[in-house]
Design an enzyme around this catalytic site. Structure first.
Site, PDB file in Angstrom:
ATOM      1  N   LYS A  55      48.675  53.630   1.916  1.00 21.63           N
ATOM      2  CA  LYS A  55      49.740  52.643   1.657  1.00 21.63           C
ATOM      3  C   LYS A  55      51.089  53.179   2.132  1.00 21.63           C
ATOM      4  O   LYS A  55      51.831  52.490   2.827  1.00 21.63           O
ATOM      5  CB  LYS A  55      49.827  52.355   0.143  1.00 21.63           C
ATOM      6  CG  LYS A  55      51.099  51.624  -0.263  1.00 21.63           C
ATOM      7  CD  LYS A  55      51.191  51.370  -1.752  1.00 21.63           C
ATOM      8  CE  LYS A  55      51.751  52.493  -2.578  1.00 21.63           C
ATOM      9  NZ  LYS A  55      53.220  52.564  -2.656  1.00 21.63           N
ATOM     10  N   ASN A  56      51.402  54.418   1.751  1.00 30.91           N
ATOM     11  CA  ASN A  56      52.740  54.938   2.021  1.00 30.91           C
ATOM     12  C   ASN A  56      52.953  55.328   3.477  1.00 30.91           C
ATOM     13  O   ASN A  56      54.072  55.688   3.867  1.00 30.91           O
ATOM     14  CB  ASN A  56      53.058  56.107   1.079  1.00 30.91           C
ATOM     15  CG  ASN A  56      53.266  55.610  -0.343  1.00 30.91           C
ATOM     16  OD1 ASN A  56      53.327  54.393  -0.578  1.00 30.91           O
ATOM     17  ND2 ASN A  56      53.363  56.531  -1.293  1.00 30.91           N
TER      18      ASN A  56
ATOM     19  N   CYS B  63      63.790  51.572 -11.009  1.00 32.31           N
ATOM     20  CA  CYS B  63      62.432  51.088 -11.222  1.00 32.31           C
ATOM     21  C   CYS B  63      61.822  51.898 -12.343  1.00 32.31           C
ATOM     22  O   CYS B  63      62.458  52.802 -12.868  1.00 32.31           O
ATOM     23  CB  CYS B  63      61.605  51.162  -9.956  1.00 32.31           C
ATOM     24  SG  CYS B  63      60.867  52.743  -9.692  1.00 32.31           S
TER      25      CYS B  63
ATOM     26  N   ARG C 251      66.205  56.317  -9.011  1.00 29.52           N
ATOM     27  CA  ARG C 251      65.934  56.204  -7.577  1.00 29.52           C
ATOM     28  C   ARG C 251      67.111  55.676  -6.755  1.00 29.52           C
ATOM     29  O   ARG C 251      67.076  54.569  -6.220  1.00 29.52           O
ATOM     30  CB  ARG C 251      64.672  55.362  -7.344  1.00 29.52           C
ATOM     31  CG  ARG C 251      63.482  55.917  -8.094  1.00 29.52           C
ATOM     32  CD  ARG C 251      62.208  55.183  -7.827  1.00 29.52           C
ATOM     33  NE  ARG C 251      61.573  55.558  -6.566  1.00 29.52           N
ATOM     34  CZ  ARG C 251      60.450  55.013  -6.124  1.00 29.52           C
ATOM     35  NH1 ARG C 251      59.859  54.061  -6.806  1.00 29.52           N
ATOM     36  NH2 ARG C 251      59.915  55.409  -4.996  1.00 29.52           N
TER      37      ARG C 251
ATOM     38  N   ASP D  64      52.748  61.708  -7.005  1.00 32.14           N
ATOM     39  CA  ASP D  64      51.886  60.525  -7.070  1.00 32.14           C
ATOM     40  C   ASP D  64      50.483  60.837  -7.602  1.00 32.14           C
ATOM     41  O   ASP D  64      49.666  59.925  -7.754  1.00 32.14           O
ATOM     42  CB  ASP D  64      51.779  59.861  -5.680  1.00 32.14           C
ATOM     43  CG  ASP D  64      53.084  59.204  -5.261  1.00 32.14           C
ATOM     44  OD1 ASP D  64      53.967  59.023  -6.124  1.00 32.14           O
ATOM     45  OD2 ASP D  64      53.216  58.871  -4.068  1.00 32.14           O
TER      46      ASP D  64
ATOM     47  N   ARG E 143      48.822  46.881  -6.106  1.00 37.02           N
ATOM     48  CA  ARG E 143      49.840  47.250  -5.122  1.00 37.02           C
ATOM     49  C   ARG E 143      49.358  48.406  -4.251  1.00 37.02           C
ATOM     50  O   ARG E 143      49.773  48.518  -3.105  1.00 37.02           O
ATOM     51  CB  ARG E 143      51.126  47.689  -5.836  1.00 37.02           C
ATOM     52  CG  ARG E 143      51.796  46.568  -6.577  1.00 37.02           C
ATOM     53  CD  ARG E 143      53.137  47.027  -7.071  1.00 37.02           C
ATOM     54  NE  ARG E 143      53.875  47.655  -5.970  1.00 37.02           N
ATOM     55  CZ  ARG E 143      54.921  48.441  -6.139  1.00 37.02           C
ATOM     56  NH1 ARG E 143      55.366  48.719  -7.333  1.00 37.02           N
ATOM     57  NH2 ARG E 143      55.540  48.960  -5.102  1.00 37.02           N
TER      58      ARG E 143
HETATM   59  N1  EPU Z   1      66.594  60.470  -4.091  1.00 39.54           N
HETATM   60  C1  EPU Z   1      67.965  60.536  -4.234  1.00 39.54           C
HETATM   61  N2  EPU Z   1      68.750  59.829  -3.344  1.00 39.54           N
HETATM   62  C2  EPU Z   1      68.204  59.079  -2.347  1.00 39.54           C
HETATM   63  C3  EPU Z   1      66.797  59.014  -2.205  1.00 39.54           C
HETATM   64  C4  EPU Z   1      66.022  59.724  -3.104  1.00 39.54           C
HETATM   65  O1  EPU Z   1      68.479  61.212  -5.121  1.00 39.54           O
HETATM   66  O2  EPU Z   1      68.975  58.475  -1.582  1.00 39.54           O
HETATM   67  C5  EPU Z   1      65.752  61.214  -5.025  1.00 39.54           C
HETATM   68  C6  EPU Z   1      64.810  60.320  -5.841  1.00 39.54           C
HETATM   69  O3  EPU Z   1      65.467  59.773  -6.963  1.00 39.54           O
HETATM   70  C7  EPU Z   1      63.725  61.296  -6.220  1.00 39.54           C
HETATM   71  C8  EPU Z   1      63.638  62.190  -4.981  1.00 39.54           C
HETATM   72  O4  EPU Z   1      64.869  62.033  -4.294  1.00 39.54           O
HETATM   73  O5  EPU Z   1      64.118  62.070  -7.304  1.00 39.54           O
HETATM   74  C9  EPU Z   1      62.496  61.883  -4.045  1.00 39.54           C
HETATM   75  O6  EPU Z   1      62.464  60.510  -3.747  1.00 39.54           O
HETATM   76  P1  EPU Z   1      61.985  59.950  -2.326  1.00 39.54           P
HETATM   77  O7  EPU Z   1      63.137  59.360  -1.629  1.00 39.54           O
HETATM   78  O8  EPU Z   1      61.216  61.027  -1.624  1.00 39.54           O
HETATM   79  O9  EPU Z   1      60.998  58.795  -2.785  1.00 39.54           O
HETATM   80  P2  EPU Z   1      60.705  57.424  -2.028  1.00 39.54           P
HETATM   81  O10 EPU Z   1      60.823  57.600  -0.577  1.00 39.54           O
HETATM   82  O11 EPU Z   1      61.474  56.342  -2.678  1.00 39.54           O
HETATM   83  C10 EPU Z   1      58.154  57.813  -1.661  1.00 39.54           C
HETATM   84  C11 EPU Z   1      56.880  57.138  -2.078  1.00 39.54           C
HETATM   85  C12 EPU Z   1      56.663  57.341  -3.565  1.00 39.54           C
HETATM   86  C13 EPU Z   1      56.591  58.841  -3.839  1.00 39.54           C
HETATM   87  C14 EPU Z   1      57.867  59.534  -3.347  1.00 39.54           C
HETATM   88  C15 EPU Z   1      57.829  61.043  -3.485  1.00 39.54           C
HETATM   89  C16 EPU Z   1      56.553  55.271  -0.596  1.00 39.54           C
HETATM   90  C17 EPU Z   1      56.505  53.795  -0.417  1.00 39.54           C
HETATM   91  N3  EPU Z   1      56.933  55.718  -1.790  1.00 39.54           N
HETATM   92  O12 EPU Z   1      59.194  57.191  -2.406  1.00 39.54           O
HETATM   93  O13 EPU Z   1      55.409  56.747  -3.879  1.00 39.54           O
HETATM   94  O14 EPU Z   1      56.419  59.075  -5.230  1.00 39.54           O
HETATM   95  O15 EPU Z   1      58.071  59.210  -1.940  1.00 39.54           O
HETATM   96  O16 EPU Z   1      56.762  61.584  -2.796  1.00 39.54           O
HETATM   97  O17 EPU Z   1      56.230  56.011   0.316  1.00 39.54           O
HETATM   98  C18 EPU Z   1      53.880  55.499  -5.122  1.00 39.54           C
HETATM   99  O18 EPU Z   1      53.239  55.323  -4.081  1.00 39.54           O
HETATM  100  O19 EPU Z   1      53.418  55.224  -6.267  1.00 39.54           O
HETATM  101  C19 EPU Z   1      55.226  56.053  -5.048  1.00 39.54           C
HETATM  102  C20 EPU Z   1      56.114  55.919  -6.018  1.00 39.54           C
END
Ligand code: EPU
Length: 429
Positions: free
Chosen positions: A22-23, A126, A131, A316, A408
């Protein structure tokens, strides 16, 4: 609202075919915005998030066709998507859509890179944490974009195009790396992304962008060098296997004391998680065609784990590991370092008889002799699947509400588990 009913206590035996991730599929679909030519993606999983993103991309003008089944293919082979963004008709991603799926925020960079402007709703918080998106925005600013926040929308502009630069991500972020990468490939000149996420899904996106004509070096490392090109072209790419689905079924097999072959799974995508399973006493055999996970008669030992960006133990899989450790002998320590509120499964697991103490960012899981079925509620995607894992091992009946969370991210989960002997069914209404 659908529920899932499980009668626990069956050992899982057989083969489970692992779906496309998915990701990885989501950012790959979004990358189609970067070219007027057709991007063909194979192995796209049948998931609610994929359907929703298709609608969002459709709004921007992406024409999506899903290729029919080829001879000899079954529904477990994933789908082939052909995405063509010949013309971008709308550069706004509205609140109603972005609020429903955070990953849709990632349309920001490709819309900006291709059209010189984008207006994308802030995704908001969320269930698993606040986030924020600060890293995404500073990355785009480093490439020359002007960013304004207005009425809950990010308005990004670069009328003369983006310009290569140095993007230093203060924290490892998968989404910010996706956005920075998609912006940099069409920017004028060279870009360096430092402290880039090394998650396999980032590498998969980068590999696909290279197939589309982008120039990227350092794929799979934390420093990405990008030489901007004026345009990208058609490409064909297969989505990588889902490492989180793999780890989830590995833990389901382990908790039931079963023996399951995870067909198409790649061990290199989740080495740390597999090592943790081995530490706990689970047999894990890596082959070129998949991974065999077995626990024939052995007990489970406790583990001590902390979630980390790749190649560390993935956040995850944290909920699923906690479910597994509920039946280990001894006390396990599971620390969540990525998201601040990702323990909502704990109180639901307690309904099944689990003994878990939360101390700040750490869950102390004391193994119990057996779990007992109960009515529980899914709170987010990974939490809901942890309840399924626990339900498979619990004595008696478990029903899980709000299973739309599950749809999802897990393709045909009841069918896959039932195929291995689980007593699991979906109850409608
Ligand atoms: N963060 C910030 N500022 C930002 C962006 C992120 O502080 O601008 C923080 C977040 O709050 C968190 C950390 O950085 O503490 C990591 O977040 P990241 O940006 O890596 O997460 P994401 O890209 O929103 C993806 C996956 C998540 C997975 C995370 C971490 C997808 C669609 N989502 O989210 O997957 O947990 O990376 O590996 O790829 C899931 O599939 O259930 C899921 C939540």
């Amino acid at each position: 609202m659908d529920r899932i009913r499980i009668v626990g206590g069956q050992r899982l035996h057989g083969t489970i075919r692992i779906s496309g991730a998915k990701n990885a599929a989501l950012p790959l679909m979004i990358a189609s915005l970067l070219t007027k030519d057709t991007l063909t993606l194979h192995g796209v999983p049948r998931l609610a998030d994929v359907t929703l993103l298709s609608r969002i991309l459709g709004n921007h003008g992406v024409d999506i066709t899903i290729a029919g089944k080829r001879a000899g293919q079954s529904t477990s082979d994933g789908q082939t998507f052909k995405l063509t963004a010949a013309e971008i008709v709308d550069t706004t991603a509205p609140y109603e859509m972005v609020a429903r799926m955070r990953a849709s925020f990632w349309v920001l960079a490709p819309l900006l890179a291709r059209c010189g402007e984008a207006r994308v709703s802030l995704p908001g918080g969320c269930a698993i944490g606040t986030r924020p998106v600060d890293l995404h925005l500073t990355a785009l600013e480093a490439l020359g974009a002007s960013i304004e926040l207005d009425g809950g929308y990010v308005i990004a502009k670069a009328p003369k195009g983006l310009i290569g630069g140095r993007v230093h991500l203060a924290k490892v972020s998968v989404g910010a790396t996706h956005n920075a990468l998609m912006a940099a490939v069409l920017a004028l000149g060279d870009t360096v992304i430092e402290n880039a996420a090394r998650e396999p899904e980032v590498a998969d996106l980068a590999a696909c962008l290279v197939e589309m004509g982008a120039k990227i070096e350092g794929i799979g490392t934390s420093t990405l060098h990008i030489e901007g090109v004026p345009s990208l072209h058609a490409a064909e790419h297969a989505v990588l296997p889902d490492r989180i689905e793999t780890g989830t079924y590995a833990m389901a097999a382990a908790i039931t004391g079963g023996d399951v072959f995870l067909e198409g799974a790649r061990a290199d995508l989740l080495q740390e998680a597999l090592d943790i399973l081995r530490t706990s006493g689970v047999e894990v055999e890596e082959t070129n065609f998949g991974i065999r996970v077995a626990r024939n008669g052995h007990g489970l030992g406790p583990v001590s784990v902390e979630t980390q960006p790749f190649p560390g133990f993935p956040t995850d899989l944290q909920a699923q590991l906690i479910a597994l450790m509920c039946t280990a002998s001894g006390v396990s320590e599971v620390r969540e370092t990525i998201f601040e509120n990702r323990f909502m499964h704990v109180q639901e697991l307690a309904r099944l008889g689990a003994r878990i103490d939360l101390k700040g960012d750490t869950a102390l899981v004391t193994g119990v002799n057996g779990l007992r079925g109960a009515q529980v509620m899914a709170t987010d995607l990974r939490a809901s699947v942890s309840l399924i894992i626990a339900g498979l091992a619990a004595q008696g009946e478990t029903t899980i509400g709000r299973v739309y969370h599950l749809d999802r991210g897990f393709e045909r989960i009841e069918e896959k588990l039932r195929h291995c002997g689980a007593h699991i069914e979906r109850l409608s209404g």
